[in-house]
Design a protein around this motif. Structure first.
Motif, mmCIF file in Angstrom:
data_model
loop_
_atom_site.group_PDB
_atom_site.id
_atom_site.type_symbol
_atom_site.label_atom_id
_atom_site.label_comp_id
_atom_site.label_asym_id
_atom_site.label_seq_id
_atom_site.Cartn_x
_atom_site.Cartn_y
_atom_site.Cartn_z
ATOM 1 N N THR A 30 0.833 -1.199 0.000
ATOM 2 C CA THR A 30 0.000 0.000 0.000
ATOM 3 C C THR A 30 0.868 1.249 0.000
ATOM 4 O O THR A 30 0.630 2.185 -0.770
ATOM 5 N N ILE A 31 1.876 1.264 0.864
ATOM 6 C CA ILE A 31 2.785 2.403 0.976
ATOM 7 C C ILE A 31 4.222 1.928 0.768
ATOM 8 O O ILE A 31 4.492 0.727 0.810
ATOM 9 N N LEU A 42 1.351 1.106 -4.063
ATOM 10 C CA LEU A 42 0.257 1.894 -4.632
ATOM 11 C C LEU A 42 0.475 3.393 -4.462
ATOM 12 O O LEU A 42 0.122 4.178 -5.347
ATOM 13 N N TYR A 43 1.038 3.798 -3.341
ATOM 14 C CA TYR A 43 1.237 5.223 -3.106
ATOM 15 C C TYR A 43 2.110 5.849 -4.195
ATOM 16 O O TYR A 43 1.757 6.901 -4.752
ATOM 17 N N ASP A 44 3.220 5.220 -4.520
ATOM 18 C CA ASP A 44 4.115 5.759 -5.545
ATOM 19 C C ASP A 44 3.470 5.710 -6.931
ATOM 20 O O ASP A 44 3.603 6.648 -7.729
ATOM 21 N N ILE A 45 2.761 4.621 -7.202
ATOM 22 C CA ILE A 45 2.101 4.476 -8.506
ATOM 23 C C ILE A 45 1.045 5.565 -8.695
ATOM 24 O O ILE A 45 0.968 6.214 -9.746
ATOM 25 N N LEU A 46 0.244 5.806 -7.656
ATOM 26 C CA LEU A 46 -0.801 6.825 -7.739
ATOM 27 C C LEU A 46 -0.221 8.237 -7.743
ATOM 28 O O LEU A 46 -0.742 9.129 -8.410
ATOM 29 N N VAL A 55 -3.022 8.698 1.747
ATOM 30 C CA VAL A 55 -3.347 7.353 2.226
ATOM 31 C C VAL A 55 -4.464 7.445 3.258
ATOM 32 O O VAL A 55 -4.387 8.233 4.203
ATOM 33 N N VAL A 56 -5.493 6.646 3.072
ATOM 34 C CA VAL A 56 -6.634 6.631 3.992
ATOM 35 C C VAL A 56 -6.596 5.396 4.890
ATOM 36 O O VAL A 56 -6.798 5.470 6.094
#
Length: 249
Positions: A30-31, A42-46, A55-56
């Protein structure tokens, strides 16, 4: 709601000006990893796609399914409060070992970090935070059960630790269950591996999928709910269990 893709493996279930909802594949963080930013997350991709992202909540690396990120500070503050106050509807699918005596129930066991094994959790009646998981058995197989799970609190590894604590860990969970993979030869009677071939596992990661996520959308002024379809490995495992290991009730 239209589904789009920006990566061959990462599906966008929904997005608007405030949020983006994904179907996270197993194996993706996720991070960012604390020790290596090179590991896909996902954080870097988004961030690369949208610029700034917030991030939620998080899913374990080997857990697949629905996850939501905020696109702006207002959405982030609102959603963070909802998750903090447990004002979010979360539904998971879990394949666990064995058969539960009660086909519906609630696991109410306090959890805290396990100092002896960093990065893991444990049941802790003295210092643990209250943690509640509701469940309902959907299907039973010879050695496993498919369960719908609703965590009412959001502790790390909550579902995994709770089911281990009641004697029914996830079918695959190398940390809390000691199992790393499931093979067709274990399910299909008289199945034989061809000579000079090595059998590949049907599934070799957590048997846990975040199926649904719902909450009141602060800007739309309405309840929204998103669903992430099962990935192929989990779907294939369930299909084989239904075919070769179904328990008639």
């Amino acid at each position: 709601m239209k589904t789009t893709e920006f990566s061959p493996e990462i599906e966008i279930i929904y997005e608007d000006e405030d949020i983006v909802v994904l179907n996270k594949p197993a194996g993706v963080l996720t991070i960012p990893d604390r020790f290596s930013r090179a590991i896909p997350n996902l954080y870097d991709i988004l961030s690369e796609k949208y610029g700034k992202i917030f991030v939620v909540h998080r899913l374990d690396k080997e857990t697949s399914g629905v996850i939501c990120f905020a696109k702006n500070e207002e959405a982030h503050a609102n959603l963070s409060e909802k998750f903090e106050e447990h004002d979010v509807n979360k539904v998971y699918l879990a394949l666990i070992t064995g058969h539960l005596r009660n086909k519906e129930g609630r696991i109410d066991l306090p959890l805290s970090e396990n100092e002896k094994v960093p990065g893991t959790m444990k049941v802790d009646y003295e210092n643990g935070k209250r943690s509640i998981t509701e469940y309902r058995v959907l299907e039973e197989f010879e050695n496993y059960s498919l369960v719908e799970v609703r965590p009412l609190t959001g502790r790390m590894h909550q579902i995994r630790v709770h089911f281990k604590a009641i004697g029914h860990p996830l079918a695959i969970d190398s940390v809390y269950g000691g199992r790393e993979e499931i093979f067709l030869s274990e399910i299909k009677k008289k199945y034989k591996v061809k000579e000079n071939e090595t059998e590949r596992p049907l599934m070799n990661r957590l048997t846990l999928h975040a199926l649904k996520l719902g909450f009141f959308h602060f800007r739309k002024k309405e309840y929204v709910e998103f669903e992430a379809k099962l990935p192929k490995d989990f779907e294939s495992l369930i299909r084989q269990l239904r075919k070769h290991s179904k328990v008639e009730t």
